[in-house]
Scaffold this motif. Sequence first.
Motif, PDB file in Angstrom:
ATOM      1  N   CYS A  12       0.930  -1.202  -0.020  1.00  0.00           N
ATOM      2  CA  CYS A  12      -0.014   0.048  -0.046  1.00  0.00           C
ATOM      3  C   CYS A  12       0.730   1.320   0.074  1.00  0.00           C
ATOM      4  O   CYS A  12       1.646   1.417   0.676  1.00  0.00           O
ATOM      5  N   GLN A  22      -3.940  -9.696   0.882  1.00  0.00           N
ATOM      6  CA  GLN A  22      -5.363  -9.123   1.480  1.00  0.00           C
ATOM      7  C   GLN A  22      -6.333 -10.081   0.729  1.00  0.00           C
ATOM      8  O   GLN A  22      -6.378 -10.492  -0.333  1.00  0.00           O
ATOM      9  N   TRP A  32      -6.436  -1.333  -6.574  1.00  0.00           N
ATOM     10  CA  TRP A  32      -6.913  -2.396  -5.296  1.00  0.00           C
ATOM     11  C   TRP A  32      -6.858  -1.298  -4.115  1.00  0.00           C
ATOM     12  O   TRP A  32      -6.131  -0.415  -3.711  1.00  0.00           O
ATOM     13  N   GLU A  33      -8.093  -1.532  -3.381  1.00  0.00           N
ATOM     14  CA  GLU A  33      -8.406  -0.618  -2.440  1.00  0.00           C
ATOM     15  C   GLU A  33      -7.905  -1.396  -1.105  1.00  0.00           C
ATOM     16  O   GLU A  33      -8.273  -2.506  -0.863  1.00  0.00           O
ATOM     17  N   CYS A  34      -6.740  -0.675  -0.510  1.00  0.00           N
ATOM     18  CA  CYS A  34      -6.236  -1.541   0.682  1.00  0.00           C
ATOM     19  C   CYS A  34      -7.172  -1.756   1.694  1.00  0.00           C
ATOM     20  O   CYS A  34      -8.079  -0.744   2.164  1.00  0.00           O
ATOM     21  N   THR A  35      -7.293  -2.871   2.073  1.00  0.00           N
ATOM     22  CA  THR A  35      -8.331  -3.334   3.341  1.00  0.00           C
ATOM     23  C   THR A  35      -7.910  -2.675   4.611  1.00  0.00           C
ATOM     24  O   THR A  35      -8.699  -2.657   5.454  1.00  0.00           O
ATOM     25  N   GLU A  36      -6.699  -2.319   4.810  1.00  0.00           N
ATOM     26  CA  GLU A  36      -6.358  -1.614   5.901  1.00  0.00           C
ATOM     27  C   GLU A  36      -6.775  -0.195   6.170  1.00  0.00           C
ATOM     28  O   GLU A  36      -6.982   0.324   7.149  1.00  0.00           O
ATOM     29  N   CYS A  37      -6.399   0.450   5.199  1.00  0.00           N
ATOM     30  CA  CYS A  37      -6.623   1.968   5.236  1.00  0.00           C
ATOM     31  C   CYS A  37      -7.551   2.498   3.972  1.00  0.00           C
ATOM     32  O   CYS A  37      -7.895   3.790   4.231  1.00  0.00           O
ATOM     33  N   GLY A  38      -7.911   1.794   3.291  1.00  0.00           N
ATOM     34  CA  GLY A  38      -8.939   2.185   2.111  1.00  0.00           C
ATOM     35  C   GLY A  38      -8.323   2.752   1.049  1.00  0.00           C
ATOM     36  O   GLY A  38      -8.942   3.414   0.180  1.00  0.00           O
ATOM     37  N   HIS A  39      -6.917   3.055   1.125  1.00  0.00           N
ATOM     38  CA  HIS A  39      -6.152   3.767  -0.014  1.00  0.00           C
ATOM     39  C   HIS A  39      -6.285   3.010  -1.279  1.00  0.00           C
ATOM     40  O   HIS A  39      -6.244   1.796  -1.198  1.00  0.00           O
ATOM     41  N   LYS A  40      -6.654   3.678  -2.427  1.00  0.00           N
ATOM     42  CA  LYS A  40      -6.756   2.762  -3.681  1.00  0.00           C
ATOM     43  C   LYS A  40      -5.457   3.023  -4.199  1.00  0.00           C
ATOM     44  O   LYS A  40      -5.003   4.054  -4.623  1.00  0.00           O
TER      45      LYS A  40
END
Length: 60
Positions: A12, A22, A32-40
């Motif tokens: 990420c 993930q 890909w949207e990070c499942t930890e912080c939502g960053h794309k």
Amino acid sequence: MSERFPEIDWYCDRCNAYLNVQPGFDDHHYIWECTECGHKNSISAANIYESEDDYRNHKR
Ligand SMILES: [Zn+2]
């Protein structure tokens, strides 16, 4: 279906989470949207760097 980028580790851009593990991660996604912080994160050849130092140098 094989991976677009075999042997590439994706992290990420914001929180540095390891994306490959993930749930649902697949490098055929362009974003890909990070499942930890939502960053794309953009999953493309332009975002592959030789090393972490190389990555940092590109950001400057
Ligand atoms: Zn993240």
